[in-house]
Design an enzyme around this catalytic site. Structure first.
Site, PDB file in Angstrom:
ATOM      1  N   GLY A   1      -2.747  -8.192  13.666  1.00  0.00           N
ATOM      2  CA  GLY A   1      -2.614  -8.192  12.212  1.00  0.00           C
ATOM      3  C   GLY A   1      -3.960  -8.187  11.513  1.00  0.00           C
ATOM      4  O   GLY A   1      -4.033  -8.291  10.295  1.00  0.00           O
ATOM      5  N   LEU A   2      -5.042  -8.074  12.298  1.00  0.00           N
ATOM      6  CA  LEU A   2      -6.381  -8.037  11.698  1.00  0.00           C
ATOM      7  C   LEU A   2      -6.947  -6.627  11.738  1.00  0.00           C
ATOM      8  O   LEU A   2      -8.150  -6.422  11.601  1.00  0.00           O
ATOM      9  CB  LEU A   2      -7.322  -9.019  12.415  1.00  0.00           C
ATOM     10  CG  LEU A   2      -6.867 -10.485  12.407  1.00  0.00           C
ATOM     11  CD1 LEU A   2      -7.857 -11.362  13.160  1.00  0.00           C
ATOM     12  CD2 LEU A   2      -6.709 -10.998  10.975  1.00  0.00           C
TER      13      LEU A   2
ATOM     14  N   SER B   1      -7.066  -4.073  14.162  1.00  0.00           N
ATOM     15  CA  SER B   1      -7.857  -3.509  15.258  1.00  0.00           C
ATOM     16  C   SER B   1      -7.743  -1.981  15.242  1.00  0.00           C
ATOM     17  O   SER B   1      -8.686  -1.273  15.599  1.00  0.00           O
ATOM     18  CB  SER B   1      -7.372  -4.052  16.600  1.00  0.00           C
ATOM     19  OG  SER B   1      -5.979  -3.834  16.751  1.00  0.00           O
TER      20      SER B   1
ATOM     21  N   ASP C   1       0.826  -1.226   0.000  1.00  0.00           N
ATOM     22  CA  ASP C   1       0.000   0.000   0.000  1.00  0.00           C
ATOM     23  C   ASP C   1       0.851   1.262   0.000  1.00  0.00           C
ATOM     24  O   ASP C   1       0.632   2.180  -0.798  1.00  0.00           O
ATOM     25  CB  ASP C   1      -1.056   0.005   1.121  1.00  0.00           C
ATOM     26  CG  ASP C   1      -0.523  -0.051   2.541  1.00  0.00           C
ATOM     27  OD1 ASP C   1       0.678  -0.341   2.735  1.00  0.00           O
ATOM     28  OD2 ASP C   1      -1.319   0.208   3.475  1.00  0.00           O
TER      29      ASP C   1
ATOM     30  N   GLU D   1      -3.475   7.567  12.900  1.00  0.00           N
ATOM     31  CA  GLU D   1      -2.464   6.555  13.215  1.00  0.00           C
ATOM     32  C   GLU D   1      -1.046   7.097  12.987  1.00  0.00           C
ATOM     33  O   GLU D   1      -0.140   6.858  13.774  1.00  0.00           O
ATOM     34  CB  GLU D   1      -2.718   5.360  12.302  1.00  0.00           C
ATOM     35  CG  GLU D   1      -2.029   4.125  12.757  1.00  0.00           C
ATOM     36  CD  GLU D   1      -2.757   2.880  12.265  1.00  0.00           C
ATOM     37  OE1 GLU D   1      -3.995   2.944  12.022  1.00  0.00           O
ATOM     38  OE2 GLU D   1      -2.099   1.858  12.126  1.00  0.00           O
TER      39      GLU D   1
ATOM     40  N   ASP E   1      -5.728  -0.682   5.509  1.00  0.00           N
ATOM     41  CA  ASP E   1      -6.688  -1.097   6.531  1.00  0.00           C
ATOM     42  C   ASP E   1      -7.910  -0.179   6.539  1.00  0.00           C
ATOM     43  O   ASP E   1      -9.043  -0.625   6.711  1.00  0.00           O
ATOM     44  CB  ASP E   1      -6.028  -1.057   7.919  1.00  0.00           C
ATOM     45  CG  ASP E   1      -4.736  -1.854   7.948  1.00  0.00           C
ATOM     46  OD1 ASP E   1      -4.537  -2.678   7.038  1.00  0.00           O
ATOM     47  OD2 ASP E   1      -3.920  -1.627   8.857  1.00  0.00           O
TER      48      ASP E   1
ATOM     49  N   TYR F   1       8.142  -2.161  11.099  1.00  0.00           N
ATOM     50  CA  TYR F   1       7.297  -1.625  10.033  1.00  0.00           C
ATOM     51  C   TYR F   1       7.816  -0.285   9.483  1.00  0.00           C
ATOM     52  O   TYR F   1       7.993  -0.126   8.279  1.00  0.00           O
ATOM     53  CB  TYR F   1       5.864  -1.454  10.569  1.00  0.00           C
ATOM     54  CG  TYR F   1       4.897  -1.009   9.503  1.00  0.00           C
ATOM     55  CD1 TYR F   1       4.165  -1.937   8.779  1.00  0.00           C
ATOM     56  CD2 TYR F   1       4.726   0.339   9.197  1.00  0.00           C
ATOM     57  CE1 TYR F   1       3.286  -1.540   7.785  1.00  0.00           C
ATOM     58  CE2 TYR F   1       3.859   0.741   8.208  1.00  0.00           C
ATOM     59  CZ  TYR F   1       3.137  -0.202   7.513  1.00  0.00           C
ATOM     60  OH  TYR F   1       2.272   0.209   6.528  1.00  0.00           O
TER      61      TYR F   1
HETATM   62  C1  GLA Z   1      -0.395  -2.801   8.335  1.00  0.00           C
HETATM   63  C2  GLA Z   1      -0.571  -1.369   7.868  1.00  0.00           C
HETATM   64  C3  GLA Z   1      -1.037  -1.322   6.410  1.00  0.00           C
HETATM   65  C4  GLA Z   1      -0.193  -2.199   5.501  1.00  0.00           C
HETATM   66  C5  GLA Z   1       0.049  -3.570   6.121  1.00  0.00           C
HETATM   67  C6  GLA Z   1       1.056  -4.388   5.358  1.00  0.00           C
HETATM   68  O1  GLA Z   1      -1.620  -3.458   8.390  1.00  0.00           O
HETATM   69  O2  GLA Z   1      -1.508  -0.708   8.678  1.00  0.00           O
HETATM   70  O3  GLA Z   1      -1.061   0.020   5.977  1.00  0.00           O
HETATM   71  O4  GLA Z   1       1.015  -1.561   5.180  1.00  0.00           O
HETATM   72  O5  GLA Z   1       0.490  -3.495   7.465  1.00  0.00           O
HETATM   73  O6  GLA Z   1       0.541  -4.747   4.129  1.00  0.00           O
END
Ligand code: GLA
Length: 344
Positions: free
Chosen positions: A108-109, A111, A23, A145, A157, A207
């Site tokens: 990873g979902l 939240s 993204d 965020e 997300d 990240y």
């Molecule tokens: C997290 C970030 C997203 C995206 C994913 C990886 O969920 O919030 O913006 O970068 O990681 O694909």
């Protein structure tokens, strides 16, 4: 404009079928909103404060509507949502916010986006003003965020949480912001998630570092985003940046291959794409952990046609596609495509 005394909004979590770390590289992703999410009830109160209650955590927060100060954890999202909506000229009243959710934090979902979406929809609804279009609202949620939580995340997300359609996946092109619902003809197969047992915090994990590495790769190549890079360019990059960029370029291709495989009803090919995505995240993006690898292995042994980590990585949940005749492990949870965020 009809002001409301009370509004209730739901923001869903999401599963990303494929297209990880694409993204913020103007790439592609195929995602869907899930039934688990966050519900926020906003009720007008007298005075000049916001009172928030995270019911599941049994924690409270109170802050000045006009000048929220920085805070940590869930409070950063609430204060950030109020501040960013005010900065976008919404006339927020003093409110009480009740927050409750079913997406585990750091899973990873998504939240985080579930909370941002539910907060923004509920807060805008009490003002009685029109919400901005979905892309603008996704950007606003994302700035909560980025600015207030310190996670330099992209729009995946938030777009999944706002624009998903019931029963469909959502194909997102982050270069054009073109959004396309994609039918999911699973024919008895199912997507499930299992928890790797390792929680991740996006701001603290690698990240932001990965994002920075992709920016450096763009600088070296003289391109605006990795979407503009070619395979030949990969040889011009130092080893580490080359591996990061290789993941992104291959992952974009895999998103398109997955969409084609779904269109052809070829779920074995979807599974291969999931596996290849995971391998790439592990080998080229270095965003897996031993707990995630163990969860992927466990799912494959149970008969999954493909399995991969979802979201930012460094822990969190693993997604797997199970054919009709295989039985997912007992701790696996079915995830099905639901609608984007909405008022209840
Ligand atoms: C997290 C970030 C997203 C995206 C994913 C990886 O969920 O919030 O913006 O970068 O990681 O694909």
């Amino acid at each position: 404009m009809i002001r409301q005394e009370r509004a209730v909004a739901f923001g869903p979590g999401r599963v990303n079928i494929i297209g990880e770390h694409t993204d913020y590289n103007a790439g592609l992703a195929l995602t869907f909103a899930i039934a688990q999410g966050v519900t926020v009830t906003a009720t007008r109160i007298r005075g000049g404060s916001v009172r928030a209650h995270a019911i599941d955590l049994d924690q409270q927060d109170t802050f000045a509507l006009r000048a929220p100060e920085r805070a940590d954890g869930w409070r950063a999202f609430v204060r950030g949502a109020v501040a960013e909506l005010r900065a976008a000229d919404f006339e927020l009243p003093a409110v009480e916010l009740e927050i409750t959710g079913t997406v585990p934090e750091g899973s990873g979902l998504s939240s985080s986006a579930a909370l941002e979406v539910a907060l923004c929809l509920a807060l805008i609804a009490v003002t009685g003003e029109q919400p901005p279009d979905a892309v603008a609202l996704a950007r606003l949620c994302s700035s909560v965020e980025n600015i207030w939580v310190g996670a330099n995340t992209g729009l995946l997300d938030q777009l999944a949480g706002l624009c998903s359609e019931d029963g469909h996946a959502l194909l997102i092109d982050f270069k054009t912001l073109d959004l396309r619902p994609v039918p999911l003809p699973l024919a008895g197969s199912s997507f499930v998630v299992v928890d790797s047992g390792e929680s991740h915090s996006l701001a603290a994990s690698g990240y932001n570092e990965r994002r920075h590495e992709c920016e450096r790769a763009c600088e070296v190549l003289g391109v605006a985003t990795l979407r503009d890079a070619t395979r030949a360019d990969l040889t011009l990059l130092p080893e580490l940046l080359g591996r990061r960029a290789r993941h992104v370029l291959d992952e974009n291709d895999r998103v398109l291959r997955t969409v084609e495989a779904l269109r052809d009803g070829d779920l074995a090919r979807v599974g291969e794409c999931l596996d290849a995505s995971h391998r790439s995240l592990h080998e080229f993006y270095d965003s897996s952990t031993s707990a995630v690898e163990a969860a992927v292995e466990r799912l494959r042994r149970a008969g999954a046609v493909g399995a991969r980590m979802v979201g930012g990585g460094f822990g969190g949940h693993v997604l797997a596609l199970f054919p009709p005749d295989a039985k997912p492990p007992a701790d696996a949870r079915l995830v099905e495509p639901g609608p984007g965020g909405h008022l209840l």
